[in-house]
Scaffold this active site. Structure first.
Site, PDB file in Angstrom:
ATOM      1  N   ASP A   9      70.661 -26.748 109.558  1.00  0.00           N
ATOM      2  CA  ASP A   9      71.513 -27.626 110.351  1.00  0.00           C
ATOM      3  C   ASP A   9      71.165 -27.285 111.810  1.00  0.00           C
ATOM      4  O   ASP A   9      70.545 -26.248 112.081  1.00  0.00           O
ATOM      5  CB  ASP A   9      72.983 -27.299 110.031  1.00  0.00           C
ATOM      6  CG  ASP A   9      73.934 -28.033 110.949  1.00  0.00           C
ATOM      7  OD1 ASP A   9      73.742 -29.238 111.144  1.00  0.00           O
ATOM      8  OD2 ASP A   9      74.870 -27.396 111.484  1.00  0.00           O
ATOM      9  N   LEU A  10      71.535 -28.146 112.730  1.00  0.00           N
ATOM     10  CA  LEU A  10      71.167 -27.900 114.137  1.00  0.00           C
ATOM     11  C   LEU A  10      72.358 -27.409 114.979  1.00  0.00           C
ATOM     12  O   LEU A  10      72.390 -26.256 115.423  1.00  0.00           O
ATOM     13  CB  LEU A  10      70.594 -29.206 114.729  1.00  0.00           C
ATOM     14  CG  LEU A  10      70.269 -29.184 116.219  1.00  0.00           C
ATOM     15  CD1 LEU A  10      69.199 -28.141 116.540  1.00  0.00           C
ATOM     16  CD2 LEU A  10      69.811 -30.564 116.685  1.00  0.00           C
ATOM     17  N   ASP A  11      73.343 -28.321 115.148  1.00  0.00           N
ATOM     18  CA  ASP A  11      74.445 -28.022 116.073  1.00  0.00           C
ATOM     19  C   ASP A  11      75.292 -26.855 115.554  1.00  0.00           C
ATOM     20  O   ASP A  11      75.857 -26.944 114.464  1.00  0.00           O
ATOM     21  CB  ASP A  11      75.334 -29.270 116.237  1.00  0.00           C
ATOM     22  CG  ASP A  11      74.547 -30.461 116.778  1.00  0.00           C
ATOM     23  OD1 ASP A  11      73.886 -30.300 117.808  1.00  0.00           O
ATOM     24  OD2 ASP A  11      74.593 -31.543 116.156  1.00  0.00           O
ATOM     25  N   THR A  17      75.110 -26.404 120.782  1.00  0.00           N
ATOM     26  CA  THR A  17      75.416 -27.795 121.128  1.00  0.00           C
ATOM     27  C   THR A  17      76.716 -28.288 120.495  1.00  0.00           C
ATOM     28  O   THR A  17      77.208 -29.349 120.897  1.00  0.00           O
ATOM     29  CB  THR A  17      74.261 -28.722 120.672  1.00  0.00           C
ATOM     30  OG1 THR A  17      73.819 -28.265 119.393  1.00  0.00           O
ATOM     31  CG2 THR A  17      73.111 -28.699 121.658  1.00  0.00           C
ATOM     32  N   LYS A  45      83.669 -30.343 113.303  1.00  0.00           N
ATOM     33  CA  LYS A  45      82.405 -29.619 113.092  1.00  0.00           C
ATOM     34  C   LYS A  45      81.562 -30.275 111.994  1.00  0.00           C
ATOM     35  O   LYS A  45      82.011 -30.401 110.859  1.00  0.00           O
ATOM     36  CB  LYS A  45      82.712 -28.182 112.679  1.00  0.00           C
ATOM     37  CG  LYS A  45      82.026 -27.164 113.550  1.00  0.00           C
ATOM     38  CD  LYS A  45      82.273 -25.785 113.017  1.00  0.00           C
ATOM     39  CE  LYS A  45      82.686 -24.854 114.139  1.00  0.00           C
ATOM     40  NZ  LYS A  45      82.975 -23.517 113.628  1.00  0.00           N
ATOM     41  N   GLY A  46      80.371 -30.703 112.329  1.00  0.00           N
ATOM     42  CA  GLY A  46      79.439 -31.216 111.323  1.00  0.00           C
ATOM     43  C   GLY A  46      79.678 -32.658 110.901  1.00  0.00           C
ATOM     44  O   GLY A  46      78.880 -33.225 110.175  1.00  0.00           O
ATOM     45  N   ARG A  49      79.118 -39.271 113.460  1.00  0.00           N
ATOM     46  CA  ARG A  49      79.760 -39.830 114.650  1.00  0.00           C
ATOM     47  C   ARG A  49      81.007 -40.678 114.369  1.00  0.00           C
ATOM     48  O   ARG A  49      82.073 -40.439 114.952  1.00  0.00           O
ATOM     49  CB  ARG A  49      78.728 -40.647 115.435  1.00  0.00           C
ATOM     50  CG  ARG A  49      79.134 -40.897 116.866  1.00  0.00           C
ATOM     51  CD  ARG A  49      78.065 -41.693 117.604  1.00  0.00           C
ATOM     52  NE  ARG A  49      76.765 -41.040 117.577  1.00  0.00           N
ATOM     53  CZ  ARG A  49      75.626 -41.635 117.936  1.00  0.00           C
ATOM     54  NH1 ARG A  49      75.641 -42.883 118.350  1.00  0.00           N
ATOM     55  NH2 ARG A  49      74.482 -40.968 117.891  1.00  0.00           N
ATOM     56  N   SER A 114      70.185 -32.345 109.923  1.00  0.00           N
ATOM     57  CA  SER A 114      71.305 -32.479 110.854  1.00  0.00           C
ATOM     58  C   SER A 114      71.880 -33.883 110.765  1.00  0.00           C
ATOM     59  O   SER A 114      71.140 -34.847 110.580  1.00  0.00           O
ATOM     60  CB  SER A 114      70.811 -32.236 112.290  1.00  0.00           C
ATOM     61  OG  SER A 114      71.793 -32.640 113.212  1.00  0.00           O
ATOM     62  N   ALA A 115      73.205 -33.983 110.946  1.00  0.00           N
ATOM     63  CA  ALA A 115      73.852 -35.295 110.954  1.00  0.00           C
ATOM     64  C   ALA A 115      73.592 -36.025 112.266  1.00  0.00           C
ATOM     65  O   ALA A 115      73.900 -37.210 112.395  1.00  0.00           O
ATOM     66  CB  ALA A 115      75.353 -35.113 110.771  1.00  0.00           C
ATOM     67  N   SER A 116      73.022 -35.324 113.237  1.00  0.00           N
ATOM     68  CA  SER A 116      72.923 -35.898 114.580  1.00  0.00           C
ATOM     69  C   SER A 116      71.696 -36.767 114.786  1.00  0.00           C
ATOM     70  O   SER A 116      70.567 -36.339 114.580  1.00  0.00           O
ATOM     71  CB  SER A 116      72.923 -34.781 115.625  1.00  0.00           C
ATOM     72  OG  SER A 116      72.754 -35.345 116.908  1.00  0.00           O
ATOM     73  N   ASN A 118      70.773 -37.494 117.588  1.00  0.00           N
ATOM     74  CA  ASN A 118      70.171 -36.947 118.799  1.00  0.00           C
ATOM     75  C   ASN A 118      69.307 -35.721 118.517  1.00  0.00           C
ATOM     76  O   ASN A 118      68.748 -35.124 119.447  1.00  0.00           O
ATOM     77  CB  ASN A 118      71.267 -36.553 119.799  1.00  0.00           C
ATOM     78  CG  ASN A 118      71.988 -37.768 120.359  1.00  0.00           C
ATOM     79  OD1 ASN A 118      71.380 -38.575 121.066  1.00  0.00           O
ATOM     80  ND2 ASN A 118      73.259 -37.929 120.033  1.00  0.00           N
ATOM     81  N   LYS A 144      77.260 -35.593 105.144  1.00  0.00           N
ATOM     82  CA  LYS A 144      77.801 -34.372 104.562  1.00  0.00           C
ATOM     83  C   LYS A 144      79.312 -34.573 104.412  1.00  0.00           C
ATOM     84  O   LYS A 144      79.893 -35.217 105.277  1.00  0.00           O
ATOM     85  CB  LYS A 144      77.537 -33.166 105.487  1.00  0.00           C
ATOM     86  CG  LYS A 144      76.050 -32.961 105.800  1.00  0.00           C
ATOM     87  CD  LYS A 144      75.867 -31.908 106.906  1.00  0.00           C
ATOM     88  CE  LYS A 144      74.426 -31.863 107.396  1.00  0.00           C
ATOM     89  NZ  LYS A 144      74.187 -30.941 108.509  1.00  0.00           N
ATOM     90  N   GLU A 168      74.045 -23.369 107.575  1.00  0.00           N
ATOM     91  CA  GLU A 168      75.094 -24.288 108.037  1.00  0.00           C
ATOM     92  C   GLU A 168      76.226 -23.533 108.726  1.00  0.00           C
ATOM     93  O   GLU A 168      76.554 -22.418 108.334  1.00  0.00           O
ATOM     94  CB  GLU A 168      75.706 -25.012 106.832  1.00  0.00           C
ATOM     95  CG  GLU A 168      75.278 -26.433 106.640  1.00  0.00           C
ATOM     96  CD  GLU A 168      75.734 -27.407 107.723  1.00  0.00           C
ATOM     97  OE1 GLU A 168      76.601 -27.067 108.552  1.00  0.00           O
ATOM     98  OE2 GLU A 168      75.208 -28.526 107.724  1.00  0.00           O
ATOM     99  N   ASP A 169      76.853 -24.184 109.718  1.00  0.00           N
ATOM    100  CA  ASP A 169      78.034 -23.573 110.354  1.00  0.00           C
ATOM    101  C   ASP A 169      79.325 -24.311 109.996  1.00  0.00           C
ATOM    102  O   ASP A 169      80.401 -23.857 110.379  1.00  0.00           O
ATOM    103  CB  ASP A 169      77.888 -23.570 111.886  1.00  0.00           C
ATOM    104  CG  ASP A 169      77.949 -24.979 112.461  1.00  0.00           C
ATOM    105  OD1 ASP A 169      77.310 -25.888 111.884  1.00  0.00           O
ATOM    106  OD2 ASP A 169      78.644 -25.172 113.478  1.00  0.00           O
TER     107      ASP A 169
HETATM  108  C1  BG6 Z   1      76.538 -32.937 113.811  1.00  0.00           C
HETATM  109  C2  BG6 Z   1      77.552 -32.344 114.753  1.00  0.00           C
HETATM  110  O1  BG6 Z   1      75.411 -32.109 113.739  1.00  0.00           O
HETATM  111  O2  BG6 Z   1      76.118 -34.225 114.261  1.00  0.00           O
HETATM  112  C3  BG6 Z   1      78.727 -33.291 114.947  1.00  0.00           C
HETATM  113  O3  BG6 Z   1      78.011 -31.112 114.208  1.00  0.00           O
HETATM  114  C4  BG6 Z   1      78.222 -34.667 115.391  1.00  0.00           C
HETATM  115  O4  BG6 Z   1      79.597 -32.756 115.902  1.00  0.00           O
HETATM  116  C5  BG6 Z   1      77.187 -35.168 114.371  1.00  0.00           C
HETATM  117  O5  BG6 Z   1      79.292 -35.583 115.469  1.00  0.00           O
HETATM  118  C6  BG6 Z   1      76.601 -36.530 114.751  1.00  0.00           C
HETATM  119  O6  BG6 Z   1      75.881 -36.413 115.945  1.00  0.00           O
HETATM  120  P1  BG6 Z   1      75.382 -37.629 116.817  1.00  0.00           P
HETATM  121  O7  BG6 Z   1      74.542 -36.966 117.893  1.00  0.00           O
HETATM  122  O8  BG6 Z   1      74.555 -38.509 115.933  1.00  0.00           O
HETATM  123  O9  BG6 Z   1      76.578 -38.330 117.338  1.00  0.00           O
HETATM  124 MG    MG Z   2      76.584 -27.736 112.567  1.00  0.00          MG
END
Ligand code: BG6
Ligand code: MG
Length: 223
Positions: A9-11, A17, A45-46, A49, A114-116, A118, A144, A168-169
């Site tokens: 996982d990233l964040d 972040t 957390k995790g 969006r 990662s769910a992000s 970004n 997740k 994972e955190d």
């Molecule tokens: C997860 C973060 O990795 O990504 C969450 O822990 C975040 O806090 C999620 O909401 C989605 O990220 P993004 O950058 O696509 O809005």
């Molecule tokens: Mg995380």
């Protein structure tokens, strides 16, 4: 067990972040005059969006149209993107850079789950993108705690899930790993919220890769 791949996982695991996501959500919550409860941080957390936005809106949820919600999520994302502009390798969490380098030097494949959306930009800013053989696309997987993104990462690496160690955190993330066909979960951070994990460390600095991967290297050398 001979583990053959690592999935991260990233964040909150690799990069500091998670606090930037929280900062951006908190600003939105304040602007909307939504309460910020003691457990809001842990709940967010995790979470992907739109699910995070639903937590912020709480019982006001039904007062917003889908369009309105997308606009709010976009507002949070713009703020987050402003915040990550200043990221650099100094924002790696303790032990993350060292662990990635250790695995990479030994040719143990590494994937990101990662769910992000970004995440690719964050990896670039942190100077660690070159360590990753695969970045699983969160838009192609159920969020997740579904195991989808971890299974997709293992498949990208062409390593059976039971031969992967994943980090994972977040509680939802550990649940996802534990549902991923025998994958091993390392929880990074607060013991209370990571009880389901197979191993728990305070930070990646505490994780001893030799105990998990050295036998993989020996086996590869013998074969
Ligand atoms: C997860 C973060 O990795 O990504 C969450 O822990 C975040 O806090 C999620 O909401 C989605 O990220 P993004 O950058 O696509 O809005
Ligand atoms: Mg995380």
């Amino acid at each position: 067990m001979i583990y053959r791949a690592a999935i991260f996982d990233l964040d909150g695991v690799i990069a500091d972040t998670a606090r930037l996501h929280l900062q951006a959500w908190r600003q939105l919550a304040e602007a909307l005059q939504r309460p910020w409860a003691d457990d809001t941080e842990e709940k967010l957390k995790g979470l992907e969006r739109m699910a995070s936005l639903n937590v912020i809106l709480g019982d006001e949820n039904s007062n917003f149209s889908e369009e309105g919600k997308f606009a709010l999520a976009a507002r949070k994302n713009s703020r987050y993107q402003e915040l990550i502009r200043s990221l650099s390798p100094k924002d790696l969490l303790p032990g993350a850079g060292e662990l990635l380098a250790w695995l990479h030097e030994r040719k143990i494949p590494i994937a990101l789950a990662s769910a992000s959306k970004n995440a690719p930009a964050v990896l670039q800013a942190l100077g660690i993108a070159h360590y990753f053989s695969s970045i699983a696309d969160p838009e192609q997987s159920a969020p997740k705690p579904s195991p989808d993104i971890f299974l997709a990462a293992a498949q990208d690496l062409q390593v059976e899930p039971e031969l992967c160690v994943a980090f994972e955190d977040a509680t939802a993330g550990v649940t996802a790993i534990k549902a991923a066909n025998g994958m091993t979960a390392v929880g990074v951070g607060n013991e209370d919220s990571l009880r389901e994990a197979d191993y728990i460390v305070c930070s990646l600095e505490e994780f001893e890769p030799r105990d998990f991967f050295l036998s993989a290297i020996r086996a590869a050398t013998i074969n």
